[in-house]
Design a protein around this motif. Structure first.
Motif, PDB file in Angstrom:
ATOM      1  N   PRO A  13       0.852  -1.189   0.000  1.00 36.22           N
ATOM      2  CA  PRO A  13       0.000   0.000   0.000  1.00 36.22           C
ATOM      3  C   PRO A  13       0.890   1.242   0.000  1.00 36.22           C
ATOM      4  O   PRO A  13       1.850   1.314   0.769  1.00 36.22           O
ATOM      5  CB  PRO A  13      -0.791  -0.130   1.307  1.00 36.22           C
ATOM      6  CG  PRO A  13       0.033  -0.996   2.178  1.00 36.22           C
ATOM      7  CD  PRO A  13       0.915  -1.839   1.312  1.00 36.22           C
ATOM      8  N   TYR A  15       1.102   5.601  -0.180  1.00 37.28           N
ATOM      9  CA  TYR A  15       0.496   6.934  -0.155  1.00 37.28           C
ATOM     10  C   TYR A  15       1.603   7.974  -0.006  1.00 37.28           C
ATOM     11  O   TYR A  15       2.334   7.970   0.987  1.00 37.28           O
ATOM     12  CB  TYR A  15      -0.519   7.066   0.979  1.00 37.28           C
ATOM     13  CG  TYR A  15      -1.083   8.465   1.095  1.00 37.28           C
ATOM     14  CD1 TYR A  15      -1.990   8.938   0.142  1.00 37.28           C
ATOM     15  CD2 TYR A  15      -0.693   9.315   2.122  1.00 37.28           C
ATOM     16  CE1 TYR A  15      -2.495  10.226   0.219  1.00 37.28           C
ATOM     17  CE2 TYR A  15      -1.193  10.603   2.202  1.00 37.28           C
ATOM     18  CZ  TYR A  15      -2.091  11.054   1.249  1.00 37.28           C
ATOM     19  OH  TYR A  15      -2.577  12.349   1.327  1.00 37.28           O
ATOM     20  N   ASP A  43      -2.791   4.667  -2.941  1.00 40.54           N
ATOM     21  CA  ASP A  43      -3.960   5.049  -2.157  1.00 40.54           C
ATOM     22  C   ASP A  43      -4.240   6.554  -2.286  1.00 40.54           C
ATOM     23  O   ASP A  43      -4.259   7.287  -1.303  1.00 40.54           O
ATOM     24  CB  ASP A  43      -3.742   4.659  -0.699  1.00 40.54           C
ATOM     25  CG  ASP A  43      -5.006   4.785   0.141  1.00 40.54           C
ATOM     26  OD1 ASP A  43      -6.105   4.558  -0.398  1.00 40.54           O
ATOM     27  OD2 ASP A  43      -4.882   5.114   1.339  1.00 40.54           O
ATOM     28  N   LYS A  68      -6.502   3.915  -6.342  1.00 48.46           N
ATOM     29  CA  LYS A  68      -7.797   4.105  -5.711  1.00 48.46           C
ATOM     30  C   LYS A  68      -7.828   5.432  -4.981  1.00 48.46           C
ATOM     31  O   LYS A  68      -6.784   6.051  -4.741  1.00 48.46           O
ATOM     32  CB  LYS A  68      -8.081   2.964  -4.720  1.00 48.46           C
ATOM     33  CG  LYS A  68      -7.057   2.872  -3.600  1.00 48.46           C
ATOM     34  CD  LYS A  68      -7.349   1.709  -2.653  1.00 48.46           C
ATOM     35  CE  LYS A  68      -8.509   1.997  -1.745  1.00 48.46           C
ATOM     36  NZ  LYS A  68      -8.291   3.130  -0.829  1.00 48.46           N
ATOM     37  N   ASN A  70      -8.084   7.816  -1.777  1.00 43.24           N
ATOM     38  CA  ASN A  70      -7.481   7.648  -0.465  1.00 43.24           C
ATOM     39  C   ASN A  70      -8.477   7.082   0.536  1.00 43.24           C
ATOM     40  O   ASN A  70      -9.576   7.606   0.701  1.00 43.24           O
ATOM     41  CB  ASN A  70      -6.931   8.988   0.038  1.00 43.24           C
ATOM     42  CG  ASN A  70      -6.268   8.853   1.394  1.00 43.24           C
ATOM     43  OD1 ASN A  70      -6.800   9.268   2.406  1.00 43.24           O
ATOM     44  ND2 ASN A  70      -5.092   8.226   1.421  1.00 43.24           N
ATOM     45  N   HIS A  73      -4.603   2.512   4.997  1.00 41.37           N
ATOM     46  CA  HIS A  73      -3.837   1.290   4.785  1.00 41.37           C
ATOM     47  C   HIS A  73      -4.717   0.049   4.647  1.00 41.37           C
ATOM     48  O   HIS A  73      -4.464  -0.808   3.801  1.00 41.37           O
ATOM     49  CB  HIS A  73      -2.852   1.094   5.945  1.00 41.37           C
ATOM     50  CG  HIS A  73      -1.454   1.496   5.619  1.00 41.37           C
ATOM     51  ND1 HIS A  73      -1.136   2.722   5.078  1.00 41.37           N
ATOM     52  CD2 HIS A  73      -0.281   0.820   5.746  1.00 41.37           C
ATOM     53  CE1 HIS A  73       0.163   2.780   4.886  1.00 41.37           C
ATOM     54  NE2 HIS A  73       0.719   1.645   5.283  1.00 41.37           N
ATOM     55  N   ALA A  76      -6.361  -0.137   1.253  1.00 43.74           N
ATOM     56  CA  ALA A  76      -5.364  -0.397   0.211  1.00 43.74           C
ATOM     57  C   ALA A  76      -4.905  -1.856   0.249  1.00 43.74           C
ATOM     58  O   ALA A  76      -4.771  -2.506  -0.791  1.00 43.74           O
ATOM     59  CB  ALA A  76      -4.177   0.552   0.382  1.00 43.74           C
TER      60      ALA A  76
END
Length: 263
Positions: A13, A15, A43, A68, A70, A73, A76
């Motif tokens: 995952p 971000y 994410d 995807k 946000n 975690h 994701a």
């Protein structure tokens, strides 16, 4: 290597990880065992994380990049898990990395003992020593596994747990972890990975520990990171987590109540 079978799905995952994710990705590509797929779930990053991942995927057929909105975690990880084709699942945070023999040694353990969970070494970037695992290397099933669950899966009388309560440094059969991970409510924002791990342990029939081999999950410790204790909603988040433990975890094993209270 078994034909048309993927042994490992490594789910990352990510971000806003543009400063870290290349080291993470390269650690997967450097594995000495090659029958794996890498699934990166962006994410909703607002930096160039997604572009970096897509660039690597263009030259690596075993890499899948998902994007995807946000959602954190857990969401994701779940998106990656839905796509995963591997017999075993490893979750890898985007700022962490794997030592190069990790998959090879997990595969050796799979062929030797076929465990539901494999637990390997865990080390932080600010220390040369591995984090303590309070269980000897070996295969645990039947009464041996039950003893761990009943006495120190979460917290023993001395305040120690058998293993770190997280998904890091662990390898799970997809058939075992899938429902446990998918059942984690989106409202749980702290301790969610430990909850998934503990739930999976309660469903498992066997667990292998290979903490003293070369397989290792490396955790990057960021300087000046903000502690969760500064979160004004921290108490509320912990209460939501404890409610889930009380409602769902204890229905599997009432012996965990004392451990949860100690923890």
């Amino acid at each position: 290597m078994k034909t048309n079978v993927i042994d490992f799905s490594i789910i990352v995952p990510a971000y806003n990880s543009s400063n870290y994710i290349e080291k993470c990705i390269k650690s997967v590509y450097s594995q000495t065992y090659k029958n794996y797929e890498l699934i990166i779930v962006d994410d909703g990053s607002v930096d160039n994380t997604l572009e970096i991942c897509k660039l690597y995927a263009q030259s690596h057929q075993n890499t899948i990049v998902l994007h995807k909105e946000n959602g954190g975690h857990t969401s994701a990880r779940n998106e990656g898990l839905k796509q995963a084709q591997g017999t075993y699942i490893i979750f890898l945070d985007s700022d962490d990395w794997l030592s190069e023999q990790t998959l090879e040694e997990c595969m050796d353990e799979y062929e030797l003992n076929n465990p539901d969970i494999i637990i390997f070494g865990l080390k932080t970037s600010n220390s040369s020593k591995r984090l303590s695992i309070n269980v000897d290397d070996g295969i645990y099933s039947g009464e041996k596994l039950k003893y761990i669950i009943d006495h120190n899966l979460i917290c023993d009388k001395n305040g120690k747990a058998a293993f770190a309560k997280s998904l890091s440094g662990k390898c799970f059969k997809k058939s075992i972890i899938y429902d446990c991970q998918m059942s984690i409510p989106k409202e749980i924002l702290v301790g969610e990975d430990g909850l998934s791990f503990i739930s999976t342990c309660l469903k498992s029939n066997s667990l292998s520990v290979i903490a003293n081999k070369n397989a290792c999950y490396n955790i990057f410790i960021r300087e000046n990171s903000i502690s969760r204790t500064n979160d004004k909603d921290a108490l509320k988040k912990v209460c939501i987590l404890l409610d889930f433990y009380n409602i769902h975890i204890l229905q599997y094993n009432q012996n965990l109540r004392k451990q949860i209270n100690r923890n």
